[in-house]
Structures are given as structure tokens and as C-alpha cells.
Design a protein around this motif. Structure first.
Motif, short mmCIF file in Angstrom:
data_model
loop_
_atom_site.label_atom_id
_atom_site.label_comp_id
_atom_site.label_asym_id
_atom_site.label_seq_id
_atom_site.Cartn_x
_atom_site.Cartn_y
_atom_site.Cartn_z
N ILE A 25 0.84 -1.20 0.00
CA ILE A 25 0.00 0.00 0.00
C ILE A 25 0.87 1.26 0.00
N PHE A 26 1.95 1.23 0.77
CA PHE A 26 2.86 2.38 0.81
C PHE A 26 3.45 2.65 -0.58
N ILE A 27 3.92 1.61 -1.24
CA ILE A 27 4.51 1.76 -2.58
C ILE A 27 3.49 2.29 -3.57
N MET A 28 2.28 1.75 -3.50
CA MET A 28 1.23 2.21 -4.42
C MET A 28 0.94 3.70 -4.22
N ASN A 29 0.93 4.14 -2.98
CA ASN A 29 0.61 5.53 -2.69
C ASN A 29 1.79 6.46 -2.94
N LYS A 30 2.93 6.14 -2.38
CA LYS A 30 4.05 7.08 -2.40
C LYS A 30 4.89 7.02 -3.68
N LEU A 31 5.06 5.85 -4.24
CA LEU A 31 5.90 5.74 -5.42
C LEU A 31 5.09 5.71 -6.72
N GLU A 32 3.95 5.02 -6.68
CA GLU A 32 3.11 4.98 -7.88
C GLU A 32 2.12 6.14 -7.90
N ARG A 33 2.07 6.86 -6.81
CA ARG A 33 1.24 8.06 -6.67
C ARG A 33 -0.25 7.80 -6.86
N LYS A 34 -0.70 6.68 -6.36
CA LYS A 34 -2.13 6.37 -6.43
C LYS A 34 -2.81 6.95 -5.20
N LYS A 35 -4.04 7.38 -5.40
CA LYS A 35 -4.84 7.90 -4.31
C LYS A 35 -5.40 6.74 -3.50
N TYR A 36 -5.77 7.03 -2.25
CA TYR A 36 -6.28 5.99 -1.36
C TYR A 36 -7.47 5.25 -1.98
N LYS A 37 -8.34 6.00 -2.63
CA LYS A 37 -9.53 5.41 -3.26
C LYS A 37 -9.13 4.39 -4.33
N GLU A 38 -8.13 4.76 -5.15
CA GLU A 38 -7.65 3.87 -6.21
C GLU A 38 -7.06 2.60 -5.61
N ILE A 39 -6.26 2.75 -4.57
CA ILE A 39 -5.62 1.61 -3.93
C ILE A 39 -6.68 0.68 -3.36
N ALA A 40 -7.67 1.26 -2.70
CA ALA A 40 -8.75 0.46 -2.12
C ALA A 40 -9.47 -0.34 -3.21
N LYS A 41 -9.73 0.30 -4.31
CA LYS A 41 -10.42 -0.37 -5.43
C LYS A 41 -9.55 -1.48 -6.00
N ASP A 42 -8.27 -1.17 -6.24
CA ASP A 42 -7.35 -2.16 -6.83
C ASP A 42 -7.18 -3.39 -5.94
#
Length: 177
Positions: free
Chosen positions: A134-151
Motif C-alpha cells: 500500500i505504501f509503494i502504491m501511494n508514495k511511489l506509484e502516486r495512487k490515491k487511497y480510493k484507487e488503492i482500495a479499489k485495486d
């Protein structure tokens, strides 16, 4: 008016005395805070806060020296307090992350996610697997929390909790090294 008359008038709630002090000391105090390293907005905020407190606590004032000296000291202390407050608000990990990404990838392209520095990568591997993902998705891939939750098929609240956990772990680990 003498210093004693000004102090007495201020303690009694004389608005004219307060206005006089504000007009005669405001710019000087703002310039002082600006020279200490503050910004124009910060210097104005500090001086306005001090003046507000001066008015609110006028009945309890104990000024033994000059009013100018008193205001000077109050502004100085308020400025230091503001710096401490801002320092606590700075997220160490965000600072490290952006410095690393900007130095290693000055011409970042949206289609190529940046990589972390070896130091940050080492810190990330101290995270639990799901937390790290989750950290990598948010901080390095720059995904928003909503996107991460969906993915990942999880709630946004779970993402928030995992990010808080990751940042806490990384901050604590960075302090130890």
C-alpha cells in the motif's frame, strides 16, 4: 504618553492605547520576525497573535520594563513556538521521499514510476508485506487511497490505517538509524 500611562490605559481596556501600540510597533515587530528567518505571512501572523493575546490578557499584564521590550520578547517567543509547531508537522518520510525522487528522477514521466533510493528501499522492507504494498502504491506509484482500495478490494479506511502504520514504522526506523 509615558510607559506607565500606556500600561495603565491598556490594563483598563482603553482601545485608543491598544491602537496606538499596534500602529507604532506592528511594522517594526514584523520586520524583526522577518529578519529571524520567517516569511512575510508568518511574521504578520506572529505579531497579530501577540497583539491579540496582549489585548485579551490586558488585565493580567505584568510589564516591568518597556512595552516595546515586552512585545519584542513576546514576538520572539511566539516565533520560536511557531517554528517548533511546524517542525513537528513535517513528515520526515515525505521529505526523504520527495528529495530522493526529485534527485534521482528530475525528469519524471507519469508512465514510468520512480524507484526508491537504496536507503528508502531498505526502510520499506522493514514494513509488513501488505503495508509495504500500500505504501509503494501511494508514495511511489502516486495512487490515491480510493484507487488503492479499489485495486486491492479493501476499504479506504483500511488503506488509511495501513498508511498510518507504514509512516509510523518508517519514521521510527529512520530515527534509529
Amino acid at each position: 504618553m509615558t510607559e506607565k500611562q500606556l500600561i495603565k490605559g491598556l490594563k483598563k481596556g482603553d482601545v485608543r492605547v491598544f491602537e496606538y501600540l499596534f500602529v507604532h510597533h506592528y511594522n517594526w515587530l514584523c520586520n524583526y520576525i522577518l529578519k529571524l528567518g520567517g516569511t512575510k505571512n508568518l511574521s504578520e501572523d506572529v505579531v497579530q497573535e501577540v497583539m491579540l493575546v496582549l489585548w485579551e490578557k490586558r488585565g493580567k499584564l505584568h510589564i516591568s520594563g518597556s512595552i516595546k521590550g515586552y512585545l519584542f520578547k513576546c514576538c520572539h517567543n511566539q516565533f520560536l513556538q511557531q517554528l517548533r509547531k511546524e517542525k513537528r508537522q513535517v513528515d520526515l518520510l515525505d521529505k526523504i521521499r520527495w528529495e530522493v525522487i526529485s534527485s534521482e528522477y528530475p525528469e519524471y514521466h507519469e508512465d514510468i514510476p520512480p524507484k526508491a533510493s537504496p536507503k528508502l528501499e531498505e526502510l520499506m522492507y522493514k514494513l509488513p508485506p501488505r503495508c509495504r504494498e500500500i505504501f509503494i502504491m501511494n508514495k511511489l506509484e502516486r495512487k490515491k487511497y480510493k484507487e488503492i482500495a479499489k485495486d486491492l478490494g479493501i476499504s479506504v479506511k483500511t488503506v488509511e490505517n495501513q498508511m498510518s502504520k507504514a509512516l509510523r514504522i518508517l519514521r521510527d526506523t529512520a530515527k534509529l538509524s
